[in-house]
Scaffold this motif. Structure first.
Motif, PDB file in Angstrom:
ATOM      1  N   ILE A 126     -42.007  16.183  36.784  1.00 43.00           N
ATOM      2  CA  ILE A 126     -41.584  16.060  35.387  1.00 43.00           C
ATOM      3  C   ILE A 126     -42.266  17.148  34.556  1.00 43.00           C
ATOM      4  N   GLY A 127     -43.568  17.292  34.739  1.00 41.90           N
ATOM      5  CA  GLY A 127     -44.314  18.300  33.995  1.00 41.90           C
ATOM      6  C   GLY A 127     -43.817  19.706  34.261  1.00 41.90           C
ATOM      7  N   LYS A 128     -43.569  20.026  35.522  1.00 40.89           N
ATOM      8  CA  LYS A 128     -43.110  21.377  35.878  1.00 40.89           C
ATOM      9  C   LYS A 128     -41.692  21.635  35.370  1.00 40.89           C
ATOM     10  N   LEU A 129     -40.833  20.624  35.402  1.00 40.93           N
ATOM     11  CA  LEU A 129     -39.479  20.778  34.868  1.00 40.93           C
ATOM     12  C   LEU A 129     -39.535  21.051  33.368  1.00 40.93           C
ATOM     13  N   CYS A 167     -37.959  20.621  48.201  1.00 36.61           N
ATOM     14  CA  CYS A 167     -39.033  20.112  47.351  1.00 36.61           C
ATOM     15  C   CYS A 167     -38.840  20.702  45.958  1.00 36.61           C
ATOM     16  N   THR A 168     -38.649  19.846  44.989  1.00 40.11           N
ATOM     17  CA  THR A 168     -38.460  20.294  43.615  1.00 40.11           C
ATOM     18  C   THR A 168     -39.593  21.211  43.172  1.00 40.11           C
ATOM     19  N   LEU A 169     -40.821  20.860  43.507  1.00 40.25           N
ATOM     20  CA  LEU A 169     -41.971  21.664  43.092  1.00 40.25           C
ATOM     21  C   LEU A 169     -41.937  23.062  43.708  1.00 40.25           C
ATOM     22  N   VAL A 170     -41.539  23.161  44.962  1.00 43.79           N
ATOM     23  CA  VAL A 170     -41.447  24.469  45.621  1.00 43.79           C
ATOM     24  C   VAL A 170     -40.300  25.273  45.012  1.00 43.79           C
ATOM     25  N   LEU A 171     -39.174  24.626  44.780  1.00 40.34           N
ATOM     26  CA  LEU A 171     -38.038  25.330  44.171  1.00 40.34           C
ATOM     27  C   LEU A 171     -38.420  25.902  42.813  1.00 40.34           C
ATOM     28  N   LEU A 172     -39.139  25.122  42.028  1.00 39.76           N
ATOM     29  CA  LEU A 172     -39.579  25.597  40.710  1.00 39.76           C
ATOM     30  C   LEU A 172     -40.587  26.736  40.846  1.00 39.76           C
ATOM     31  N   ALA A 173     -41.541  26.593  41.763  1.00 43.11           N
ATOM     32  CA  ALA A 173     -42.604  27.596  41.927  1.00 43.11           C
ATOM     33  C   ALA A 173     -42.069  28.932  42.428  1.00 43.11           C
ATOM     34  N   ASP A 222     -42.093  22.310  31.752  1.00 45.47           N
ATOM     35  CA  ASP A 222     -42.689  23.638  31.598  1.00 45.47           C
ATOM     36  C   ASP A 222     -41.666  24.755  31.806  1.00 45.47           C
ATOM     37  N   ASN A 223     -40.615  24.465  32.583  1.00 49.32           N
ATOM     38  CA  ASN A 223     -39.562  25.443  32.849  1.00 49.32           C
ATOM     39  C   ASN A 223     -38.391  25.293  31.875  1.00 49.32           C
ATOM     40  N   SER A 224     -38.631  24.597  30.774  1.00 52.71           N
ATOM     41  CA  SER A 224     -37.636  24.435  29.696  1.00 52.71           C
ATOM     42  C   SER A 224     -36.356  23.748  30.125  1.00 52.71           C
ATOM     43  N   LEU A 225     -36.474  22.842  31.104  1.00 59.60           N
ATOM     44  CA  LEU A 225     -35.312  22.068  31.525  1.00 59.60           C
ATOM     45  C   LEU A 225     -35.309  20.721  30.807  1.00 59.60           C
ATOM     46  N   ASN A 226     -34.124  20.204  30.538  1.00 58.41           N
ATOM     47  CA  ASN A 226     -34.000  18.868  29.970  1.00 58.41           C
ATOM     48  C   ASN A 226     -34.286  17.877  31.081  1.00 58.41           C
ATOM     49  N   VAL A 227     -35.089  16.856  30.784  1.00 57.70           N
ATOM     50  CA  VAL A 227     -35.485  15.905  31.814  1.00 57.70           C
ATOM     51  C   VAL A 227     -35.268  14.483  31.330  1.00 57.70           C
ATOM     52  N   LYS A 228     -34.678  13.686  32.201  1.00 59.29           N
ATOM     53  CA  LYS A 228     -34.576  12.241  32.038  1.00 59.29           C
ATOM     54  C   LYS A 228     -35.356  11.659  33.206  1.00 59.29           C
ATOM     55  N   ALA A 229     -35.885  10.459  33.030  1.00 57.38           N
ATOM     56  CA  ALA A 229     -36.673   9.870  34.112  1.00 57.38           C
ATOM     57  C   ALA A 229     -36.431   8.377  34.201  1.00 57.38           C
ATOM     58  N   PHE A 230     -36.377   7.880  35.431  1.00 54.89           N
ATOM     59  CA  PHE A 230     -36.259   6.452  35.701  1.00 54.89           C
ATOM     60  C   PHE A 230     -37.388   6.055  36.633  1.00 54.89           C
ATOM     61  N   GLY A 231     -38.055   4.963  36.305  1.00 52.13           N
ATOM     62  CA  GLY A 231     -39.124   4.457  37.150  1.00 52.13           C
ATOM     63  C   GLY A 231     -39.284   2.966  36.961  1.00 52.13           C
ATOM     64  N   VAL A 280     -44.330  10.758  30.112  1.00 48.20           N
ATOM     65  CA  VAL A 280     -44.965  11.820  30.899  1.00 48.20           C
ATOM     66  C   VAL A 280     -44.502  13.144  30.307  1.00 48.20           C
ATOM     67  N   LYS A 281     -45.456  13.929  29.814  1.00 51.78           N
ATOM     68  CA  LYS A 281     -45.168  15.265  29.275  1.00 51.78           C
ATOM     69  C   LYS A 281     -44.035  15.213  28.240  1.00 51.78           C
ATOM     70  N   GLY A 282     -44.028  14.164  27.422  1.00 53.19           N
ATOM     71  CA  GLY A 282     -43.027  14.018  26.369  1.00 53.19           C
ATOM     72  C   GLY A 282     -41.715  13.403  26.824  1.00 53.19           C
ATOM     73  N   VAL A 283     -41.608  13.052  28.095  1.00 55.82           N
ATOM     74  CA  VAL A 283     -40.381  12.458  28.651  1.00 55.82           C
ATOM     75  C   VAL A 283     -40.576  10.954  28.800  1.00 55.82           C
ATOM     76  N   ASP A 284     -39.668  10.192  28.194  1.00 47.56           N
ATOM     77  CA  ASP A 284     -39.709   8.730  28.341  1.00 47.56           C
ATOM     78  C   ASP A 284     -39.257   8.350  29.741  1.00 47.56           C
ATOM     79  N   ILE A 285     -40.008   7.463  30.382  1.00 45.50           N
ATOM     80  CA  ILE A 285     -39.561   6.914  31.661  1.00 45.50           C
ATOM     81  C   ILE A 285     -38.822   5.619  31.351  1.00 45.50           C
ATOM     82  N   ASP A 286     -37.537   5.624  31.672  1.00 50.54           N
ATOM     83  CA  ASP A 286     -36.712   4.439  31.462  1.00 50.54           C
ATOM     84  C   ASP A 286     -36.864   3.490  32.640  1.00 50.54           C
ATOM     85  N   THR A 287     -36.805   2.193  32.353  1.00 53.09           N
ATOM     86  CA  THR A 287     -36.858   1.196  33.417  1.00 53.09           C
ATOM     87  C   THR A 287     -35.492   0.542  33.625  1.00 53.09           C
TER      88      THR A 287
END
Length: 127
Positions: A22-25, A110-116, A27-36, A42-49
């Protein structure tokens, strides 16, 4: 950037890869949604339940083991993303086939590797 990524299996724990992603996305100026399973930010992104009917999801990146993924098959298919990334530990050939049948790119990566490595936005929907 207009691409939106849904992190499915998001965690509030800073050491979890979904949290780092989430943080790396962001940091790369991508729009992020999260479900957990637990709500929070996390890093300004609401985690929806609750599973929300998000619009214009480009990528779903999975942090849910294959056994639990079955509960989300219909949900993800209804979002109609361009691709689903299967991070390490989430590999699921049954779901790959279902996605491909629905013209959704299944990417084992791996999302992290793709971003890096600046490959996150460079993928072929026809692979």
């Amino acid at each position: 950037m207009s691409e939106t990524t849904l992190v499915l299996g998001a965690s509030l724990k800073p050491e979890r890869y979904s949290n780092i992603a989430i943080g790396k996305l962001v940091d790369n100026s991508l729009n992020v949604k999260a479900f957990g399973l637990k709500s929070g930010i996390v890093k300004g992104v609401d985690i929806d339940t609750e599973l929300k009917p998000y619009k214009n999801i480009d990528t779903v990146t999975l942090y849910v083991n294959p056994q639990r993924q079955k509960d989300y098959y219909s949900y993800i298919l209804n979002l109609n993303p361009k691709r689903v990334i299967f991070n390490p530990g989430t590999e699921n050939p049954e779901f790959y086939d279902l996605l491909i049948e629905n013209n959704i790119h299944a990417e084992v990566a791996c999302t992290l590797v793709l971003l890096a490595t600046n490959q996150y936005l460079n993928y072929s929907e026809n692979e």
